[in-house]
Design a protein around this motif. Structure first.
Motif, PDB file in Angstrom:
ATOM      1  N   PHE A 148      -3.070   2.537  -1.784  1.00 18.97           N
ATOM      2  CA  PHE A 148      -2.862   3.705  -0.932  1.00 18.97           C
ATOM      3  C   PHE A 148      -4.185   4.407  -0.637  1.00 18.97           C
ATOM      4  O   PHE A 148      -4.262   5.222   0.278  1.00 18.97           O
ATOM      5  CB  PHE A 148      -1.872   4.681  -1.575  1.00 18.97           C
ATOM      6  CG  PHE A 148      -0.457   4.181  -1.536  1.00 18.97           C
ATOM      7  CD1 PHE A 148       0.338   4.392  -0.418  1.00 18.97           C
ATOM      8  CD2 PHE A 148       0.086   3.488  -2.602  1.00 18.97           C
ATOM      9  CE1 PHE A 148       1.639   3.919  -0.362  1.00 18.97           C
ATOM     10  CE2 PHE A 148       1.391   3.011  -2.564  1.00 18.97           C
ATOM     11  CZ  PHE A 148       2.160   3.226  -1.443  1.00 18.97           C
ATOM     12  N   GLU A 176       3.896   7.172   4.166  1.00 15.32           N
ATOM     13  CA  GLU A 176       3.109   6.596   3.072  1.00 15.32           C
ATOM     14  C   GLU A 176       3.352   7.372   1.772  1.00 15.32           C
ATOM     15  O   GLU A 176       3.475   6.787   0.698  1.00 15.32           O
ATOM     16  CB  GLU A 176       1.630   6.648   3.465  1.00 15.32           C
ATOM     17  CG  GLU A 176       0.715   5.997   2.481  1.00 15.32           C
ATOM     18  CD  GLU A 176      -0.723   6.003   2.965  1.00 15.32           C
ATOM     19  OE1 GLU A 176      -1.565   6.620   2.292  1.00 15.32           O
ATOM     20  OE2 GLU A 176      -0.999   5.399   4.024  1.00 15.32           O
ATOM     21  N   LYS A 216       4.748   5.785  -1.735  1.00 16.58           N
ATOM     22  CA  LYS A 216       3.970   5.948  -2.964  1.00 16.58           C
ATOM     23  C   LYS A 216       4.797   6.625  -4.051  1.00 16.58           C
ATOM     24  O   LYS A 216       4.780   6.203  -5.215  1.00 16.58           O
ATOM     25  CB  LYS A 216       2.704   6.763  -2.669  1.00 16.58           C
ATOM     26  CG  LYS A 216       1.753   6.848  -3.833  1.00 16.58           C
ATOM     27  CD  LYS A 216       0.475   7.574  -3.434  1.00 16.58           C
ATOM     28  CE  LYS A 216      -0.516   7.607  -4.580  1.00 16.58           C
ATOM     29  NZ  LYS A 216      -1.754   8.318  -4.208  1.00 16.58           N
TER      30      LYS A 216
END
Length: 194
Positions: A25, A116, A120
């Motif tokens: 990430f 995202e 995560k």
């Protein structure tokens, strides 16, 4: 390998693999969005796929954990512990990218609809769930329930093996993301020199 060492092996693999996955990430947005020349998934899509697959595996792991803990009253855990050969190598091929053909179900295909940050957070939570299941099954109870795994002809897996499978699946995709990075860097260098 004894039970405690086996569980510790799975725990360490889970943590190391998930730390490596979460590191992805932090790479550049350009790398995360890069689509390889063969039309494969981007890093962002791979990360989403890992979370999706883990989500569905955790449904089976949760059910398996509950059934295994209920089976303590009906099945002989001592006998199973004495008879079981703890062999993590049985599942190793799952962790090797392109080691066999793997046709994934459509519901495990990335859609790009999750942020995202959400992906995560899901991966972080999934790691914690797996570690919690290992804690709950610390005395060998994970042997008391098995489910069939058709991937690579593995057959029946106990709950520990399902958790390890989840971790090895993530490891498989770490290799795929590394391939993307290598191709992206080569592509970037070629364009800089032109």
């Amino acid at each position: 390998m004894e039970l405690a060492s086996y569980i510790q092996h799975i725990r360490i693999h889970l943590i190391r693999t998930h730390v490596r996955v979460l590191d992805w990430f932090e790479v550049s947005d350009a790398l995360k969005a890069y689509r390889p020349a063969d039309g494969g998934w981007t890093v962002a899509e791979i990360l989403e796929h890992i979370a999706l697959t883990s989500h569905f595996l955790l449904i089976l792991i949760d059910k398996g954990t509950g059934k295994a803990l209920r089976n303590v009253r009906e099945l002989s855990l001592d006998r199973l512990l004495a008879e079981t050969v703890f062999d993590p190598a049985r599942i190793n091929a799952i962790g090797v990218h392109k080691s066999f053909d793997w046709i994934r179900p459509e519901h495990m295909e990335p859609t790009g609809t999750k942020s995202e940050l959400t992906v995560k957070a899901e991966l972080t939570d999934q790691l914690q769930q797996c570690l919690t299941y290992l804690d709950r099954l610390h005395a060998g109870e994970g042997l008391l329930y098995t489910t069939t795994m058709t991937v690579n002809g593995l057959g029946r897996l106990n709950v520990y093996e399902y958790i390890y499978f989840l971790s090895k699946h993530a490891e498989r995709h770490l290799q795929q993301m590394e391939e993307n990075r290598t191709e992206f860097l080569e592509f970037s260098r070629a364009h800089e020199s032109n």
